[in-house]
Design a protein around this motif. Sequence first.
Motif, PDB file in Angstrom:
ATOM      1  N   ILE A  70       4.369  10.309   5.521  1.00 21.77           N
ATOM      2  CA  ILE A  70       3.199  10.503   4.651  1.00 21.77           C
ATOM      3  C   ILE A  70       2.490   9.174   4.424  1.00 21.77           C
ATOM      4  N   LEU A  71       3.267   8.120   4.161  1.00 19.86           N
ATOM      5  CA  LEU A  71       2.680   6.802   3.967  1.00 19.86           C
ATOM      6  C   LEU A  71       2.016   6.303   5.255  1.00 19.86           C
ATOM      7  N   ILE A  74      -1.326   7.956   5.438  1.00 16.98           N
ATOM      8  CA  ILE A  74      -2.240   7.301   4.496  1.00 16.98           C
ATOM      9  C   ILE A  74      -2.674   5.950   5.056  1.00 16.98           C
ATOM     10  N   THR A  77      -5.219   6.536   7.976  1.00 19.64           N
ATOM     11  CA  THR A  77      -6.510   7.013   7.475  1.00 19.64           C
ATOM     12  C   THR A  77      -7.226   5.931   6.678  1.00 19.64           C
ATOM     13  N   GLY A  78      -6.477   5.187   5.866  1.00 16.98           N
ATOM     14  CA  GLY A  78      -7.069   4.136   5.044  1.00 16.98           C
ATOM     15  C   GLY A  78      -7.655   3.006   5.861  1.00 16.98           C
ATOM     16  N   ILE A  90      -2.033  -0.403   0.525  1.00 21.21           N
ATOM     17  CA  ILE A  90      -0.905   0.328   1.091  1.00 21.21           C
ATOM     18  C   ILE A  90       0.413  -0.434   0.933  1.00 21.21           C
ATOM     19  N   SER A  94       3.416   1.498  -0.892  1.00 19.28           N
ATOM     20  CA  SER A  94       4.612   1.878  -0.137  1.00 19.28           C
ATOM     21  C   SER A  94       5.886   1.354  -0.795  1.00 19.28           C
TER      22      SER A  94
END
Length: 284
Positions: A70-71, A74, A77-78, A90, A94
Amino acid sequence: MSKRRLKYKERAITGLIYVLIVLFSLFYDPFKNSLPFFLFTFIITILGNYEFYYITEKVGNKPYITIGLILSAIFSTGIYISGINFFSFILPLSVITVLIASISIKFEDRNAIDSFITLAGLYYFPLINLGVLIHKMESGKFLLLLIFLGTWAYDTFAYLIGSKFGKVKLAPRISPLKTVEGVIGGFIGVFVAIILIGGLLNFILKGTWGYDIFNLPLNLLLIYGLCISIFAQLGDLSESYIKRKFFIKDSGSIFPGHGGVLDRCDSLLFTIIMSYWFFKFFIT
């Protein structure tokens, strides 16, 4: 047909499909927002990070795989939306997320090593998403083509020359099959690809022999060729070291004849990271 020929045929077919997917994601950009290449890097990020966690489980570790993936999503996408500055978000996110998970009753069978592996996976292969930022640069599509071309040339020539003429071991404790002759062959392959194929592409697209499509003068292109050779080999050795430490031959099997995503993209990861900062410094 012998098993060896079948293996080469399988590798060739898989490699061709992979090349076509890469080229499509590089140059099909109808909305001029790098979305196709982002989707390509997003998918291989998730697959590659899953392979990394799967490898570590082989020796009894228990990383937080779902949280890590999931991280990673993210992260990918980030970077696409916010650029390099997303790192400042991030990284603490995280660490905090994994810390909360580590003290949760649900994960009481995990230890500090599992937390470290989860974070290590997040800060390792997902860095390939820097390629999306290169795609957004001026001449970004061709700069990425240069990265892929140089990396593929290094891997191919190193494999062919090393298999045929290799005698002097490069790093026998890490990868017994890699040789100094293979490294020399890889260096030659990179410069052949950059000078000849790069010049030919420029001639086809611009009508003159040169390297204008890369937005780099020849002297910097030669320095870049040296850098890509070094980092391609470092990436290959790093992946070999990880696999050797976890007692596996291949990271996966998604690429028939090649192995997993980490096997296919080990050199590419390092060359993309190096290339982002090289282009950032010399072009933008």
